[in-house]
Every structure is written in structure tokens, then in C-alpha cells.
Design an enzyme around this catalytic site. Structure first.
Site, PDB file in Angstrom:
ATOM      1  N   SER A 112     -10.687   2.880  13.522  1.00 29.08           N
ATOM      2  CA  SER A 112      -9.987   1.799  12.805  1.00 29.08           C
ATOM      3  C   SER A 112      -9.887   0.549  13.686  1.00 29.08           C
ATOM      4  O   SER A 112      -9.971  -0.578  13.197  1.00 29.08           O
ATOM      5  CB  SER A 112      -8.602   2.244  12.310  1.00 29.08           C
ATOM      6  OG  SER A 112      -7.663   2.321  13.366  1.00 29.08           O
ATOM      7  N   CYS A 131      -3.669  -3.210   4.008  1.00 27.59           N
ATOM      8  CA  CYS A 131      -2.767  -4.257   4.517  1.00 27.59           C
ATOM      9  C   CYS A 131      -3.131  -5.649   4.025  1.00 27.59           C
ATOM     10  O   CYS A 131      -2.489  -6.635   4.393  1.00 27.59           O
ATOM     11  CB  CYS A 131      -2.760  -4.239   6.052  1.00 27.59           C
ATOM     12  SG  CYS A 131      -2.336  -2.642   6.729  1.00 27.59           S
ATOM     13  N   LYS A 160      -6.050  -7.452  21.629  1.00 32.64           N
ATOM     14  CA  LYS A 160      -7.494  -7.147  21.629  1.00 32.64           C
ATOM     15  C   LYS A 160      -8.226  -8.117  20.689  1.00 32.64           C
ATOM     16  O   LYS A 160      -9.327  -8.579  20.990  1.00 32.64           O
ATOM     17  CB  LYS A 160      -7.736  -5.721  21.101  1.00 32.64           C
ATOM     18  CG  LYS A 160      -7.411  -4.581  22.062  1.00 32.64           C
ATOM     19  CD  LYS A 160      -7.726  -3.255  21.335  1.00 32.64           C
ATOM     20  CE  LYS A 160      -7.096  -2.050  21.971  1.00 32.64           C
ATOM     21  NZ  LYS A 160      -7.825  -1.495  23.105  1.00 32.64           N
ATOM     22  N   THR A 173       3.204   3.843  15.806  1.00 30.65           N
ATOM     23  CA  THR A 173       2.785   2.584  15.158  1.00 30.65           C
ATOM     24  C   THR A 173       3.269   2.519  13.714  1.00 30.65           C
ATOM     25  O   THR A 173       2.667   1.858  12.879  1.00 30.65           O
ATOM     26  CB  THR A 173       1.250   2.390  15.228  1.00 30.65           C
ATOM     27  OG1 THR A 173       0.618   3.393  14.434  1.00 30.65           O
ATOM     28  CG2 THR A 173       0.733   2.485  16.644  1.00 30.65           C
ATOM     29  N   SER A 221      -7.604  -2.198   5.792  1.00 28.38           N
ATOM     30  CA  SER A 221      -8.530  -1.086   6.045  1.00 28.38           C
ATOM     31  C   SER A 221      -9.323  -0.772   4.797  1.00 28.38           C
ATOM     32  O   SER A 221      -8.885  -1.014   3.673  1.00 28.38           O
ATOM     33  CB  SER A 221      -7.740   0.157   6.464  1.00 28.38           C
ATOM     34  OG  SER A 221      -7.219  -0.035   7.744  1.00 28.38           O
ATOM     35  N   GLU A 274       0.845  -1.187   0.000  1.00 35.08           N
ATOM     36  CA  GLU A 274       0.000   0.000   0.000  1.00 35.08           C
ATOM     37  C   GLU A 274       0.884   1.242   0.000  1.00 35.08           C
ATOM     38  O   GLU A 274       0.409   2.343   0.217  1.00 35.08           O
ATOM     39  CB  GLU A 274      -0.976  -0.014   1.168  1.00 35.08           C
ATOM     40  CG  GLU A 274      -0.353  -0.108   2.531  1.00 35.08           C
ATOM     41  CD  GLU A 274      -1.403  -0.227   3.634  1.00 35.08           C
ATOM     42  OE1 GLU A 274      -1.489  -1.305   4.215  1.00 35.08           O
ATOM     43  OE2 GLU A 274      -2.113   0.732   3.924  1.00 35.08           O
ATOM     44  N   ASN A 290       4.787  -1.697  12.409  1.00 33.16           N
ATOM     45  CA  ASN A 290       3.797  -2.087  11.406  1.00 33.16           C
ATOM     46  C   ASN A 290       4.437  -2.189  10.021  1.00 33.16           C
ATOM     47  O   ASN A 290       5.097  -1.241   9.573  1.00 33.16           O
ATOM     48  CB  ASN A 290       2.643  -1.070  11.375  1.00 33.16           C
ATOM     49  CG  ASN A 290       1.417  -1.607  10.638  1.00 33.16           C
ATOM     50  OD1 ASN A 290       1.454  -2.686  10.050  1.00 33.16           O
ATOM     51  ND2 ASN A 290       0.330  -0.846  10.673  1.00 33.16           N
ATOM     52  N   HIS A 333      -3.115  -9.826  12.035  1.00 36.25           N
ATOM     53  CA  HIS A 333      -2.486  -8.620  11.510  1.00 36.25           C
ATOM     54  C   HIS A 333      -2.068  -7.768  12.718  1.00 36.25           C
ATOM     55  O   HIS A 333      -2.861  -7.562  13.631  1.00 36.25           O
ATOM     56  CB  HIS A 333      -3.479  -7.861  10.618  1.00 36.25           C
ATOM     57  CG  HIS A 333      -3.007  -6.484  10.255  1.00 36.25           C
ATOM     58  ND1 HIS A 333      -1.788  -6.267   9.643  1.00 36.25           N
ATOM     59  CD2 HIS A 333      -3.553  -5.262  10.459  1.00 36.25           C
ATOM     60  CE1 HIS A 333      -1.620  -4.977   9.459  1.00 36.25           C
ATOM     61  NE2 HIS A 333      -2.669  -4.334   9.956  1.00 36.25           N
TER      62      HIS A 333
HETATM   63  N1  CAA Z   1       0.790   3.357  30.646  1.00 37.61           N
HETATM   64  C1  CAA Z   1       0.231   2.233  30.137  1.00 37.61           C
HETATM   65  N2  CAA Z   1      -0.806   2.256  29.245  1.00 37.61           N
HETATM   66  C2  CAA Z   1      -1.267   3.459  28.854  1.00 37.61           C
HETATM   67  C3  CAA Z   1      -0.747   4.670  29.361  1.00 37.61           C
HETATM   68  C4  CAA Z   1       0.341   4.586  30.293  1.00 37.61           C
HETATM   69  N3  CAA Z   1       0.911   5.667  30.809  1.00 37.61           N
HETATM   70  N4  CAA Z   1      -1.411   5.681  28.799  1.00 37.61           N
HETATM   71  C5  CAA Z   1      -2.329   5.138  27.945  1.00 37.61           C
HETATM   72  N5  CAA Z   1      -2.246   3.792  27.999  1.00 37.61           N
HETATM   73  C6  CAA Z   1      -3.032   2.815  27.227  1.00 37.61           C
HETATM   74  C7  CAA Z   1      -4.492   3.161  27.063  1.00 37.61           C
HETATM   75  O1  CAA Z   1      -5.248   2.764  28.183  1.00 37.61           O
HETATM   76  C8  CAA Z   1      -4.824   2.373  25.807  1.00 37.61           C
HETATM   77  O2  CAA Z   1      -5.017   1.006  26.126  1.00 37.61           O
HETATM   78  P1  CAA Z   1      -6.329   0.215  25.616  1.00 37.61           P
HETATM   79  O3  CAA Z   1      -6.329   0.337  24.100  1.00 37.61           O
HETATM   80  O4  CAA Z   1      -6.127  -1.170  26.098  1.00 37.61           O
HETATM   81  O5  CAA Z   1      -7.495   0.915  26.203  1.00 37.61           O
HETATM   82  C9  CAA Z   1      -3.545   2.434  24.971  1.00 37.61           C
HETATM   83  O6  CAA Z   1      -2.511   2.833  25.897  1.00 37.61           O
HETATM   84  C10 CAA Z   1      -3.586   3.431  23.834  1.00 37.61           C
HETATM   85  O7  CAA Z   1      -4.036   4.647  24.346  1.00 37.61           O
HETATM   86  P2  CAA Z   1      -4.967   5.612  23.481  1.00 37.61           P
HETATM   87  O8  CAA Z   1      -6.114   4.837  22.919  1.00 37.61           O
HETATM   88  O9  CAA Z   1      -5.271   6.821  24.296  1.00 37.61           O
HETATM   89  O10 CAA Z   1      -3.950   5.960  22.316  1.00 37.61           O
HETATM   90  P3  CAA Z   1      -4.078   7.036  21.178  1.00 37.61           P
HETATM   91  O11 CAA Z   1      -5.410   7.672  21.173  1.00 37.61           O
HETATM   92  O12 CAA Z   1      -2.899   7.916  21.303  1.00 37.61           O
HETATM   93  O13 CAA Z   1      -3.907   6.186  19.834  1.00 37.61           O
HETATM   94  C11 CAA Z   1      -4.194   4.515  18.191  1.00 37.61           C
HETATM   95  C12 CAA Z   1      -3.947   4.785  19.683  1.00 37.61           C
HETATM   96  C13 CAA Z   1      -5.604   4.950  17.833  1.00 37.61           C
HETATM   97  C14 CAA Z   1      -4.058   3.010  17.961  1.00 37.61           C
HETATM   98  C15 CAA Z   1      -3.145   5.274  17.345  1.00 37.61           C
HETATM   99  O14 CAA Z   1      -1.864   4.834  17.648  1.00 37.61           O
HETATM  100  C16 CAA Z   1      -3.369   5.148  15.845  1.00 37.61           C
HETATM  101  O15 CAA Z   1      -4.150   5.866  15.253  1.00 37.61           O
HETATM  102  N6  CAA Z   1      -2.623   4.185  15.171  1.00 37.61           N
HETATM  103  C17 CAA Z   1      -2.730   3.974  13.743  1.00 37.61           C
HETATM  104  C18 CAA Z   1      -4.001   3.227  13.350  1.00 37.61           C
HETATM  105  C19 CAA Z   1      -3.952   1.751  13.660  1.00 37.61           C
HETATM  106  O16 CAA Z   1      -2.922   1.140  13.790  1.00 37.61           O
HETATM  107  N7  CAA Z   1      -5.163   1.127  13.738  1.00 37.61           N
HETATM  108  C20 CAA Z   1      -5.255  -0.294  13.997  1.00 37.61           C
HETATM  109  C21 CAA Z   1      -6.475  -0.899  13.353  1.00 37.61           C
HETATM  110  S1  CAA Z   1      -6.483  -0.549  11.586  1.00 37.61           S
HETATM  111  C22 CAA Z   1      -5.307  -1.620  10.933  1.00 37.61           C
HETATM  112  O17 CAA Z   1      -4.928  -2.568  11.566  1.00 37.61           O
HETATM  113  C23 CAA Z   1      -4.713  -1.313   9.587  1.00 37.61           C
HETATM  114  C24 CAA Z   1      -3.330  -0.780   9.744  1.00 37.61           C
HETATM  115  O18 CAA Z   1      -2.361  -1.532   9.719  1.00 37.61           O
HETATM  116  C25 CAA Z   1      -3.153   0.644   9.935  1.00 37.61           C
END
Ligand code: CAA
Length: 398
Positions: free
Chosen positions: A208, A115, A251, A158, A320, A83, A287, A242
Site C-alpha cells: 500500500s 480515502c 515519504k 495507524t 486505495s 469508507e 488516520n 493524505h
Molecule cells: N525506532 C524507530 N523506528 C523504527 C523502529 C524503532 N525501534 N523500529 C522500526 N522502525 C521504523 C522502520 O525502520 C520503518 O521506517 P521506514 O518506513 O522509514 O523504513 C517504520 O518504523 C515502520 O516499520 P515497518 O515497516 O517494519 O512497520 P510494519 O511492517 O509494522 O508496518 C505499515 C508499517 C505497513 C505502514 C503498517 O502500519 C500498515 O499496514 N498500516 C496500514 C496501511 C497504511 O496505512 N498504508 C499507507 C498507504 S495506503 C493509504 O494511505 C490508504 C489508507 O489510508 C489506509
């Protein structure tokens, strides 16, 4: 009787350097625990401008032929899943054709669905062999990507980069895939995308995650129905998902095992045995989009192939946008010895650790859509292919 068909050999390629994500967290003013425990990530491979998706793909595929004893002259189909293509018309597979010395009597092309592109190639290769079109030839499927989000965005920790080459054949020596027992799921969603003019992806991060879990539920349900109808009752000893980041696989596994009727604590208790061994190599590179599931499979086989001979492994691929597939295979007898000789983790040895300033400078140097640095010999490792810039409008590979 149809012979078994599946993955005969695997090889990986990664960029020369990586960044430690606890260090990135500190630079971004985030508690390191959020990245390391919260997202389940440790290191992220960082690609230099000469380590483009073509060079990574060529290096993985060259390594595949060097380590597996298989012959590129027997390849009749080469599909590259990516991609992060480098051209809207010319596929990465065309450059691979020359760089690997593939036969002229071969079908070569690129496949895209976020992906999922590599899995699309793998499933096509299985059908191509099962239909008889292969005529005894092998298929080469290469997944290659550089995952880029905006610096300082939620997606930044990521990112990652690398390539995985898979040789698909009859009587595979690693993983015989279950023919015709597969579960698909598709839906038009806006969870992650990359407009044509951008190098960095756009993502609706939390959405996502939900789209991934919905797709898993749909594909896994369809697979379970097909599996029951196919009378394949052997349980899945391991599962590879994945892996956009480690926590997502955790998860996913919780969700899948709850769909099997386990309570949340019971589902979580199966994670260490059923999934954790597949996450060691992904935690080193981050990733790799199309390649992430197959980095997970390589990680699992590297850790446990000998122990798993004869056992079934489930595979979940998510692209996605979205489309997904749950499928499974059986680890071949003799896979343990073969995996040792493939030395799957060797490309990760001797990598350089970049600091945050160096990582940001690498990103700045690679910001141009069509970089022109011809004349400068990229500092690659011996025998590796490198992108050497654009000359007269054409991409040069050395
Ligand atoms: N210590 C330990 N854990 C902590 C912490 C700390 N100090 N602070 C936060 N956390 C935990 C949170 O509780 C959360 O855990 P859970 O998910 O178990 O609830 C985790 O850390 C992440 O915290 P947030 O959700 O607040 O993180 P964020 O909002 O900054 O972003 C994300 C997380 C949305 C995944 C972001 O990294 C992102 O957008 N990533 C890219 C998209 C992605 O990878 N999506 C996956 C599905 S899509 C797919 O798979 C296709 C692909 O390859 C892209």
C-alpha cells in the site's frame, strides 16, 4: 470572468477519547520508538459505539455552521465521503439532511472510493458551482470515518476516527482552488480493502505504501503538466498529503521533491517548512481515511493561515484501490482572522485518555454489525449528536 471557488470554512469533530500510542506499543511488546518515530504517530482517536460515522459527520457539520456564520438553508448539494458507511443503501447524507435541517431542494448523497471519497465530493462541488447549477447556493462536503484494523496487527497503530466538514462556495474565505488545474491517476490495485461483512479493513501494508507513492508520482506529474499549460508559475509554499500516519506524508514529500529534481537531503530539508505544520492535528487523531487530507489542511491553516495569505498550497488525495488527485489552491486574504474565529482545534480540548484495556473493551463493545442499545442514553457532550442503537431495524440518532 469566473469567480473564485473553493473552501469557505472548515470544522472538525473527533471522538471523546484517545489512546497514547507509546502506551499501546508497550502493551504490544514493540519499542515505542517504532510507532512514535518509525511511523510518526502520537495519539489515536478511539470511537465509542455511539460515536459512529453519522454522529461524527453531524457534529462536524453542526460546528461548521455554528462557527462560520454560514446558513444551512443555502446548501444545495451535500456529499458525504466515507469508507465506513453504516448502510449499503441509505447514505449518511440522508441522516445529515434531517440533523442539519438542510433544504428539501438539495441533492444529497454518499461518495466512496476508499480515502478519496471526500475529495471526489469536493471536486464535484467545485464543478457544480463552476457550471452554474448551484445558482448562488453553497455545497457541504463532509468526510467521516473510523479507521479500524485487527487488534495486534501491523495496521493497529495507524487507526483513528473523526470527521471534517467543508463549506464550498464562490468567493471562498479560506482557500480558492485552482480551477481546471488538477492531476489524476488511477489503477486497479489490491493494497487496502474492506469486504462487506467486515468492520476491520484488510491491507497489504508495504504494498500500500508503494501504491501510494506510485499514485503520487502519476498525479503530481499530471498536475505539473496542467500547471505549466495553465501558466500558473507561483510555487507551492506548502503541501498537504493524505496522512494515514505521519511518516507516510514524510515519504510522500521526499518523493515529490525528488521528482522536482532535488537530492534526497535537499528534499528532506524542505519538510519542516513545507509539510510539518500540516501534521500536528493528524498526530492527535490518527488516520481519518477520507478526512485525513483535510485534517492536514485544517492543521496547516490553524498554524499558519495569516502568514500564508496569498500563498499557494498543494493537496494530494489518495484512495486505495486506487485513485488519486494532486491539486492546489491559494490561501484567501483575511483567512488568518477567519481561522482564529473558527477555533479549529477546539473539539480536541478536554478529551479523555483511555488505557489499553479500556480501548480493547470499547472495541469489543463495538464489534457487532448492527448494535441494539436503544433505551440507553449515550453520554455525549451537550449539543452533540449520538447514535442510540437500532430500533425496529432503524438507526436512531439523538
Ligand atoms: N525506532 C524507530 N523506528 C523504527 C523502529 C524503532 N525501534 N523500529 C522500526 N522502525 C521504523 C522502520 O525502520 C520503518 O521506517 P521506514 O518506513 O522509514 O523504513 C517504520 O518504523 C515502520 O516499520 P515497518 O515497516 O517494519 O512497520 P510494519 O511492517 O509494522 O508496518 C505499515 C508499517 C505497513 C505502514 C503498517 O502500519 C500498515 O499496514 N498500516 C496500514 C496501511 C497504511 O496505512 N498504508 C499507507 C498507504 S495506503 C493509504 O494511505 C490508504 C489508507 O489510508 C489506509
Amino acid at each position: 470572468m469566473t469567480p473564485s471557488i473553493g473552501i469557505d470554512a472548515i470544522a472538525l469533530a473527533v471522538p471523546q477519547g484517545y489512546i497514547e500510542l507509546s502506551e499501546l506499543a508497550e502493551a504490544r511488546g514493540v519499542p515505542p520508538g517504532k510507532y512514535v518515530e518509525g511511523l510518526g504517530v502520537r495519539r489515536m482517536a478511539v470511537a465509542q459505539r455511539w460515536e459512529d460515522p453519522v454522529a461524527l459527520a453531524a457534529n462536524a457539520a453542526r460546528r461548521l455552521f455554528a462557527t462560520s456564520g454560514q446558513d444551512p438553508s443555502r446548501v444545495g448539494l451535500c456529499v458525504v465521503g466515507t469508507e465506513t458507511a453504516v448502510d449499503h443503501s441509505k447514505p449518511i447524507a440522508a441522516w445529515l439532511h434531517r440533523l442539519l435541517g438542510l433544504p428539501q431542494r438539495a441533492r444529497v448523497y454518499e461518495s466512496k472510493h476508499a480515502c478519496f471519497g471526500g475529495t471526489a465530493g469536493l471536486l464535484t462541488a467545485l464543478d457544480w458551482i463552476a457550471s452554474g447549477s448551484a445558482g448562488g447556493r453553497t455545497a457541504l462536503v463532509v468526510c467521516t470515518d473510523i479507521a479500524r484494523y485487527e487488534l495486534r496487527s501491523a495496521g493497529e497503530p495507524t487507526q483513528g476516527a473523526g470527521a471534517v466538514a467543508l463549506l464550498v462556495s464562490e468567493r471562498p474565505r479560506l482557500l480558492a482552488l485552482d480551477p481546471s488545474v488538477s492531476g489524476s491517476y488511477s489503477k486497479d490495485v489490491d493494497d487496502f480493502w474492506r469486504p462487506l461483512h467486515r468492520k476491520e479493513a484488510l491491507v497489504d501494508g508495504h504494498h500500500s505504501v508503494q501504491c501510494y507513492l506510485d499514485a503520487l508520482e502519476g498525479a503530481y506529474g499530471a498536475w505539473k503538466e496542467a500547471n505549466a499549460a495553465g501558466d500558473l508559475h507561483a510555487p507551492l509554499a506548502r503541501r498537504c498529503y493524505h496522512v494515514p500516519y505521519g511518516k507516510m506524508a514524510r515519504k510522500a514529500h521526499r518523493h515529490a521533491r525528488q521528482l522536482d529534481g532535488l537530492s534526497e537531503p535537499e528534499a528532506d530539508a524542505t519538510f519542516a517548512a513545507e509539510v510539518a505544520p500540516s501534521l500536528a492535528l493528524p498526530a492527535e487523531v490518527g488516520n481519518v481515511y477520507t478526512g485525513s487530507l483535510y485534517f492536514a489542511l485544517a492543521s496547516l491553516l490553524h498554524a499558519e493561515a495569516a502568514k500564508l495569505e496569498g500563498a499557494r498550497v498543494g493537496l494530494f488525495s489518495y484512495g486505495s484501490g486506487c485513485t488519486a488527485e494532486f491539486f492546489a489552491g491559494r490561501v484567501a486574504s483575511g483567512a488568518g482572522a477567519l481561522v482564529k474565529s473558527l477555533a479549529l482545534d477546539a473539539p480536541l480540548e478536554g478529551r479523555r485518555r483511555y488505557g489499553v484495556a479500556e480501548y480493547e473493551a470499547i472495541r469489543a463493545a463495538d464489534a457487532e454489525a448492527d448494535p441494539s442499545f436503544a433505551g440507553v442514553r449515550p453520554p455525549t457532550r451537550p449539543g452533540e449528536v449520538a447514535f442510540a442503537g437500532i430500533e425496529n431495524g432503524r438507526r436512531i440518532y439523538l
